[in-house]
Design a protein around this motif. Structure first.
Motif, short mmCIF file in Angstrom:
data_model
loop_
_atom_site.label_atom_id
_atom_site.label_comp_id
_atom_site.label_asym_id
_atom_site.label_seq_id
_atom_site.Cartn_x
_atom_site.Cartn_y
_atom_site.Cartn_z
N GLY A 278 0.79 -1.24 0.00
CA GLY A 278 0.00 0.00 0.00
C GLY A 278 0.82 1.29 0.00
O GLY A 278 0.28 2.37 -0.21
N LYS A 279 2.15 1.21 0.23
CA LYS A 279 2.96 2.43 0.22
C LYS A 279 3.30 2.76 -1.25
O LYS A 279 4.31 2.32 -1.80
CB LYS A 279 4.25 2.23 1.02
N GLU A 280 2.40 3.54 -1.85
CA GLU A 280 2.57 3.81 -3.29
C GLU A 280 3.88 4.49 -3.63
O GLU A 280 4.45 4.28 -4.70
CB GLU A 280 1.38 4.64 -3.80
N LYS A 281 4.34 5.32 -2.67
CA LYS A 281 5.57 6.10 -2.95
C LYS A 281 6.81 5.23 -2.98
O LYS A 281 7.86 5.66 -3.46
CB LYS A 281 5.75 7.20 -1.91
N ALA A 282 6.68 4.04 -2.49
CA ALA A 282 7.86 3.19 -2.37
C ALA A 282 8.52 2.89 -3.71
O ALA A 282 9.73 2.70 -3.78
CB ALA A 282 7.48 1.89 -1.66
N ILE A 283 7.73 2.88 -4.78
CA ILE A 283 8.37 2.55 -6.07
C ILE A 283 9.13 3.73 -6.67
O ILE A 283 9.83 3.56 -7.67
CB ILE A 283 7.38 2.01 -7.13
N MET A 284 9.02 4.92 -6.05
CA MET A 284 9.70 6.08 -6.63
C MET A 284 11.22 5.87 -6.71
O MET A 284 11.86 6.33 -7.63
CB MET A 284 9.39 7.35 -5.83
N SER A 285 11.76 5.16 -5.71
CA SER A 285 13.22 4.97 -5.73
C SER A 285 13.59 4.05 -6.91
O SER A 285 14.60 4.27 -7.57
CB SER A 285 13.71 4.41 -4.40
N ILE A 286 12.74 3.04 -7.17
CA ILE A 286 13.02 2.16 -8.32
C ILE A 286 12.89 2.95 -9.62
O ILE A 286 13.72 2.85 -10.52
CB ILE A 286 12.04 0.96 -8.32
N PHE A 287 11.82 3.76 -9.64
CA PHE A 287 11.59 4.60 -10.83
C PHE A 287 12.83 5.46 -11.11
O PHE A 287 13.33 5.53 -12.24
CB PHE A 287 10.36 5.49 -10.58
N GLY A 288 13.34 6.09 -10.06
CA GLY A 288 14.53 6.96 -10.20
C GLY A 288 15.73 6.19 -10.69
O GLY A 288 16.46 6.66 -11.57
N LYS A 289 15.92 4.99 -10.12
CA LYS A 289 17.08 4.19 -10.53
C LYS A 289 16.98 3.80 -12.00
O LYS A 289 17.97 3.83 -12.74
CB LYS A 289 17.19 2.93 -9.66
N CYS A 290 15.75 3.43 -12.42
CA CYS A 290 15.55 3.08 -13.83
C CYS A 290 15.86 4.27 -14.74
O CYS A 290 16.55 4.14 -15.76
CB CYS A 290 14.10 2.64 -14.08
N MET A 291 15.34 5.45 -14.35
CA MET A 291 15.55 6.65 -15.15
C MET A 291 17.04 6.93 -15.30
O MET A 291 17.51 7.30 -16.37
CB MET A 291 14.81 7.82 -14.49
N LYS A 292 17.72 6.75 -14.17
CA LYS A 292 19.15 7.00 -14.18
C LYS A 292 19.86 6.01 -15.10
O LYS A 292 20.71 6.39 -15.91
CB LYS A 292 19.70 6.89 -12.75
N GLU A 293 19.46 4.73 -14.95
CA GLU A 293 20.05 3.67 -15.77
C GLU A 293 19.81 3.96 -17.26
O GLU A 293 20.67 3.74 -18.10
CB GLU A 293 19.39 2.33 -15.38
N LEU A 294 18.63 4.49 -17.56
CA LEU A 294 18.28 4.80 -18.96
C LEU A 294 18.81 6.17 -19.39
O LEU A 294 18.51 6.65 -20.47
CB LEU A 294 16.75 4.75 -19.14
N ARG A 295 19.56 6.81 -18.50
CA ARG A 295 20.17 8.13 -18.75
C ARG A 295 19.12 9.17 -19.12
O ARG A 295 19.35 10.06 -19.93
CB ARG A 295 21.25 8.01 -19.83
N GLY A 296 17.95 9.00 -18.55
CA GLY A 296 16.91 10.01 -18.75
C GLY A 296 16.20 9.90 -20.07
O GLY A 296 15.25 10.64 -20.34
N ASN A 297 16.65 8.99 -20.91
CA ASN A 297 16.08 8.91 -22.25
C ASN A 297 14.85 8.02 -22.32
O ASN A 297 14.79 7.05 -23.06
CB ASN A 297 17.14 8.40 -23.23
N CYS A 298 13.89 8.36 -21.53
CA CYS A 298 12.71 7.52 -21.46
C CYS A 298 11.53 8.38 -21.10
O CYS A 298 11.62 9.25 -20.24
CB CYS A 298 12.96 6.46 -20.37
N ASP A 299 10.42 8.17 -21.77
CA ASP A 299 9.23 8.92 -21.44
C ASP A 299 8.77 8.49 -20.05
O ASP A 299 8.52 7.30 -19.82
CB ASP A 299 8.14 8.60 -22.48
N PRO A 300 8.69 9.42 -19.10
CA PRO A 300 8.35 9.05 -17.72
C PRO A 300 7.03 8.27 -17.64
O PRO A 300 6.92 7.33 -16.86
CB PRO A 300 8.23 10.38 -17.00
#
Lengths: 397, 480
Positions: B444-466
Motif C-alpha cells: 500500500g505504500k505507493e511512494k515506495a516505487i519512486m526509488s526504483i523509478f529513479g534508478k531506472c531513469m538514471k540507468e536509462l540516462r533520462g532517455n525515457c518517457d516518464p
C-alpha cells in the motif's frame, strides 16, 4: 635665416619641395615654430603620399613663418629670409634657384600668394575641399588650403592635378564628383576688376595689374571695372575667424607631450606657461590673445558670429558677381617688396596686407597669382584660371 | 515653511559603438594596457582630421527617438576649449549649437504615480582621457584609451523633485537606451555618469532658487545620498542663514557624505565654443532617418501589453521577460520556433533566467540562440528529450551558442528511447535489486516505487518517457 629645414639629395627632374607645414615621417616638421622644433610626425601628409606614388621626389622641406600665417615668412624661429634686401619666403627662393619644379605651400593667410606676386611666380590656391589637408599642421582650418607654386602655370597644373581629389581621411574633403568639376570648368571669358579691392596698392602693383589686363584683352578676354562694397570687408571678418581658429589649434602645444618644453618650472601650470612663453613668437602670442577674445561668451555673438555671417554675405557677393563675370582680378599685395623696416614699423602689417588675400581665404574660392596680380574665380575654376595664366605667360614672352 | 527641491540632470552615456567617434581606434579598452587604443587623432596630434563615425550618429539619433525627441536633421559639431591634462588637443569636440536631438519626453513612475520629465537636448561628444595618480611615486600618468570614445549627454529640464524620481528617471533612461542597444548604461563601469543640478524653493513658488551642480557620484545610491545632503544644506541655508548659497559646481565626497565647492560661476572657465570647421554639418536625410526609425524596438510597455493580450502570458511572466531586450528577443525567437508562447515563457523564466542568475550574468548578457531554444522546447515537449537532459542541453548552449539541440542530444545520447524491451529489462533488474520497495508498494505504500523509478531513469540516462516507464514499472510489479 634658413631655406631648407631638411634637404634630400636627388638627381630627379621631378622634385617638389614642401613647406615645413606638411608632416613627414622621415623629416622633422617644425611649422616655423620653436614649439615644434624637432617634432617627428607618425605619418605623412596625404598630398606627399600622392606625389610620391606618382613618382615625384620630395626634395626637402622649406622653412616657413611661425604656423605660416604671417606676412611673408618673417616670423620663423630661424629668422626671416632676405634676398636683395627684400623679405621673401624660403620656397620662393628655392623656385627661383631652380631647385624644384614646384613647391607645396599652406595658404593660411596669403603669405604664399604675396611671395608669388612679389617674385614673379605662379601660385594656385585651389577650391577649398578639393585637396586633402590630412597631415598639414592645422591653423585656420575653415579657410586654409594646400597651394602649389612654381615658375610656370604648367607645373602648377601638373602638381595640382597629382594631389587633388577626395580623401576619406579629411572630413572637409569634397566628394569625387565635386572634385571632378575642375576638369569641366568653362574657360574664362569675362573678368571684372574690383576697384574697391585695388585700394592701397602702390604704382608698381597697379602697373602689374595693368599689364595682366592688357594680356587678357589681347587674348580676347573682356575686362570691366566694377565696384563692390562687401568684398573689402573680408579682411576684418577673416582676421577674426583665422585668429580664433589659430588660438584653438595651437592650444594643444603645451610642452608636455611633444615639442619644446621649458627647462624651469615648479608645477604643471608653470610648465605650460613657461614653455609657451619661451617657444611662441610675438605675432603668434598677439594673435592667440585676439582669437581667444573673439570667442569669449561676451564676444561670441558680437564678434565671432558676426564674422561668420559676414562670410556668408561675402560668398553671396561673389556669387552675384559671378553671374556676369567668370573671374575677378585684384592685387595680391599692396607693394612688390616688403623690407625689414616695414615690419619693424608695423609688426601687424600682415593683418592689413591680407586685405587682398582674405576674400579668397574666407570664401574658399580658387585664386591664381601670376604676373604679379591675383585672379579669383568660381569654385572649381582653378584649372581654367591656370589656363588663363598660361596664355598670359606666352603673351609676356 | 515647506520647501520643494528642483532637480535637472545631465547624464553622460557612453555609446556602445565599436570604434571611437572620430577615428578608427577601438572604443572598448576594458582590460587593455594604458594607451593601447590610441592614434595620432585621438591623441590630438597636429595634422589628423576628424572623420565622423556614422554609427555614432545612428546611435545618437536612436537615443533621441527612444526619448521622444525631435531629431535635428542638420546637426553640427563644435569645439569646446579647456585645458586639462587628459584632453590632449585642449578642446573637446561636442555639439553646442545644433545637437542631434531636442525637446524630448520621458515618462517615469514612482510611488507617487506617473510623471513626465522633459528632455532639453541630447548631444554627441567625445570623452576625455583618464588621469591615473600614483600616490607612492607621487606622479600622475595619463591614459588616452578613453579619449574620443563617443558619448551622448542627455540634458533634462528641471522637472525632477526627489531622489526617488531621479532614481526612476535614471532607471528609465537605462532601460530605454538598452532596449535600443545603443549603450550599456552601467554606472559602476562608468558607461553612465550623472551630474545633478539642484535648487530649493518654497513650495508653490514659481521662482527658482540658487542652483548648484554636483559631480562625482559613482552610483545611484551616491546620487540619492548627494541629493538628500544637498537639499538639506540648501534648506538649512535658507532657514537658518548658515551660509550664503552661490551658483557653483560642487564635488560629492561619498566617503565623507558631503559636497564640497569646486568652482563658482565667476571662476569657471570660458569654454569659447565655436563651430568645428573640420567637421562638416551632418545632414540626416529621409532615407537615413527612416533606416534608423525602422529599427527602433517596441517600448517595454508595448511589448508587455502584447505579451499579455496577444500571447496570453500572465502579468508576472510579461513583466519578467520585458526586463531586458535580450530576454525579449530570445523569448520571441524561441516562441516563433516552438509555437507555444507559454512554453517559451516558461523556459525563459524558470530555466534561462535562473542560469543567468546562477552565473551572475546580467539579463543583457544573454547570448544564446533563441531559435535553438525553441527547437529544444519542442524536443522536450514532444517527449523526444527528457526535461532534465533538456536543461543540460540549455546549459551547453550558454557555453556555445552555435549548438544545435537535436544534434547535440543525439551526440550525447539524450534521445528518448522507445525501445520497450530495454525499458522492461531495466525495470526487471531494478525490481530484483530492491525487493523491499516492491513489497512496500504492494502493501500500500505507493511512494515506495519512486526509488526504483529513479534508478531506472538514471540507468536509462533520462532517455525515457516518464509515463511509459511508470506504466511498465507498475504493470511489471502488478504482474509479479
Amino acid at each position: 635665416m634658413k631655406i631648407y629645414t631638411s634637404k634630400v639629395d636627388t638627381d630627379s627632374a621631378r622634385v617638389v619641395v614642401a613647406d615645413d607645414m606638411f608632416l613627414t615621417k622621415d623629416m622633422p616638421t617644425a611649422a616655423g615654430s620653436k614649439m615644434l622644433d624637432g617634432y617627428m610626425s607618425l605619418f605623412d601628409a596625404e598630398v606627399l603620399t600622392r606625389l610620391s606614388d606618382k613618382g615625384y621626389v620630395l626634395g626637402g622641406k622649406a622653412d616657413v613663418g611661425e604656423f605660416a600665417f604671417d606676412l611673408i615668412g618673417e616670423t620663423s624661429y630661424n629668422g626671416a629670409v632676405i634676398s636683395d634686401g627684400k623679405l621673401t619666403t624660403a620656397s620662393a627662393e628655392i623656385l627661383k634657384a631652380g631647385e624644384a619644379m614646384a613647391t607645396l605651400n599652406m595658404d593660411v593667410n596669403g603669405s604664399t600668394r604675396r611671395a608669388a606676386a612679389q617674385n614673379g611666380l605662379v601660385s594656385i590656391k585651389p577650391t577649398y575641399g578639393t585637396v586633402s589637408r590630412y597631415g598639414t599642421v592645422p591653423v585656420a582650418c575653415s579657410g586654409e588650403t594646400v597651394s602649389v607654386t612654381s615658375t610656370t602655370a604648367d607645373s602648377c597644373r601638373e602638381i595640382l592635378d597629382a594631389i587633388a581629389g577626395h580623401d576619406d581621411k579629411d572630413g572637409t574633403s569634397l566628394p569625387t564628383a565635386s572634385c571632378e568639376k575642375v576638369k569641366s570648368a568653362p574657360a574664362i571669358r569675362r573678368v571684372a576688376i574690383l576697384t574697391s579691392m585695388t585700394k592701397g596698392a602702390d604704382a608698381d602693383v597697379l602697373a602689374k595689374l595693368d599689364s595682366v589686363k592688357a594680356a587678357l584683352t589681347a587674348n580676347g578676354v573682356e575686362v570691366c571695372e566694377i565696384d563692390n562694397e562687401v568684398i573689402p570687408t573680408a579682411r576684418v571678418a577673416w582676421n577674426i575667424l583665422m585668429s580664433a581658429e589659430l588660438c584653438n589649434n595651437v592650444s594643444r602645444y603645451d610642452g608636455v607631450k611633444y615639442g619644446y618644453r621649458a627647462q624651469s618650472f615648479s608645477n604643471i601650470d608653470e610648465l605650460y606657461t613657461n614653455s609657451r612663453t619661451e617657444a611662441f613668437g610675438e605675432l603668434l602670442k598677439s594673435t592667440i590673445l585676439f582669437g581667444s577674445e573673439t570667442l569669449s561668451t561676451d564676444n561670441y555673438m558680437k564678434v565671432y558670429d558676426k564674422a561668420l555671417r559676414i562670410r556668408r554675405v561675402i560668398v553671396e557677393a561673389f556669387a552675384k558677381i559671378f553671374e556676369s563675370f567668370d573671374a575677378i582680378l585684384m592685387p595680391a599685395c599692396s607693394a612688390l617688396a616688403y623690407t625689414e623696416a616695414d615690419i619693424k614699423e608695423n609688426k601687424y602689417l600682415v593683418f592689413e596686407e591680407n586685405f587682398y588675400t582674405a576674400p579668397a581665404s574666407i570664401t574658399g574660392l580658387p585664386a591664381v597669382v601670376f604676373g604679379g596680380a591675383q585672379m579669383v574665380g568660381r569654385s572649381f575654376s582653378e584649372m581654367a584660371l591656370l589656363d588663363l595664366a598660361k596664355t598670359c605667360e606666352k603673351e609676356g614672352k | 515653511m515647506r520647501y520643494e527641491t528642483v532637480i535637472g540632470l545631465e547624464v553622460h552615456v557612453e555609446l556602445a559603438t565599436k570604434s571611437k567617434i572620430f577615428c578608427s581606434c577601438s572604443a572598448h579598452s576594458f582590460g587593455a594596457e594604458p594607451n593601447d587604443h590610441v592614434c595620432p587623432a585621438c591623441c590630438g596630434m597636429p595634422g589628423m582630421l576628424p572623420v565622423v563615425n556614422r554609427r555614432v550618429v545612428d546611435y545618437g539619433m536612436k537615443a533621441g527617438l527612444m526619448l521622444n525627441c525631435h531629431i535635428n536633421r542638420t546637426t553640427t559639431f563644435d569645439k569646446k576649449s579647456y585645458y586639462y591634462p587628459d584632453l590632449p588637443a585642449a578642446y573637446q569636440t561636442t555639439q553646442w549649437f545644433a545637437p542631434v536631438a531636442v525637446n524630448g519626453l520621458v515618462e517615469i513612475e514612482t510611488s507617487k504615480g506617473k510623471k513626465n520629465v522633459r528632455i532639453k537636448q541630447i548631444h554627441m561628444e567625445e570623452d576625455a582621457g583618464k588621469l591615473v595618480h600614483d600616490i607612492r611615486e607621487d606622479t600622475t600618468h595619463v591614459d588616452f584609451n578613453r579619449t574620443s570614445v563617443p558619448l551622448i549627454e542627455i540634458v533634462s529640464q528641471p522637472d525632477l523633485s526627489s531622489a526617488e524620481e531621479v532614481e526612476a528617471y535614471l532607471e528609465r533612461l537605462k532601460m530605454l537606451l538598452r532596449y535600443a542597444k545603443v549603450a550599456e548604461c552601467e554606472m559602476a563601469h562608468g558607461t553612465m555618469r550623472c551630474d545633478v543640478n539642484l535648487s530649493v524653493r518654497p513650495e508653490g513658488s514659481d521662482k527658482l532658487g540658487v542652483r548648484t551642480e554636483m559631480k562625482n557620484m559613482n552610483s545611484v545610491e551616491a546620487i540619492k545620498r548627494a541629493i538628500e545632503y544637498e537639499t538639506a544644506r540648501h534648506i538649512d541655508a535658507l532657514e537658518n542663514g548658515t551660509e550664503v548659497l552661490v551658483q557653483e559646481t560642487r564635488r560629492w565626497d561619498d566617503i565623507k557624505g558631503k559636497s564640497f565647492a569646486m568652482r563658482t560661476k565667476e571662476t569657471a572657465g570660458d569654454y569659447r565654443y565655436f563651430p568645428d570647421p573640420n567637421v562638416m554639418p551632418v545632414v540626416i536625410d529621409d532615407e537615413w532617418f527612416e533606416s534608423i526609425s525602422a529599427t527602433l524596438p517596441e517600448f517595454p510597455e508595448v511589448k508587455k501589453a502584447r505579451y499579455t493580450e496577444e500571447l496570453g502570458l500572465g502579468e508576472y511572466d510579461a513583466d519578467q521577460l520585458t526586463k531586458s531586450i535580450a530576454l525579449c528577443e530570445c523569448f520571441e525567437t524561441a516562441y516563433e520556433a516552438c509555437g507555444s508562447a507559454k512554453d517559451a515563457a516558461n523556459w525563459m523564466i524558470s530555466e534561462v533566467m535562473s542560469i543567468l542568475n546562477a552565473r551572475k550574468m546580467t539579463y543583457d548578457m544573454l547570448d544564446i540562440n533563441g531559435r535553438a531554444l525553441g527547437e529544444l522546447i519542442v524536443l522536450v515537449s514532444s517527449g523526444k528529450v527528457g526535461r532534465a537532459n533538456g536543461k543540460k542541453i540549455l546549459a551547453a548552449m550558454f557555453d556555445d551558442n552555435t549548438i544545435l539541440p537535436e544534434k547535440y542530444a543525439e551526440a550525447n545520447g539524450f534521445i528518448v528511447s522507445n525501445d520497450t524491451g530495454l525499458i522492461e529489462k531495466t525495470v526487471k533488474a531494478a525490481i530484483e535489486a530492491d525487493p523491499k520497495a516492491v513489497s512496500d508498494y504492494k502493501s500500500g505504500k505507493e511512494k515506495a516505487i519512486m526509488s526504483i523509478f529513479g534508478k531506472c531513469m538514471k540507468e536509462l540516462r533520462g532517455n525515457c518517457d516518464p509515463q511509459v516507464l511508470r506504466k511498465i514499472l507498475i504493470d511489471t510489479i502488478n504482474n509479479m
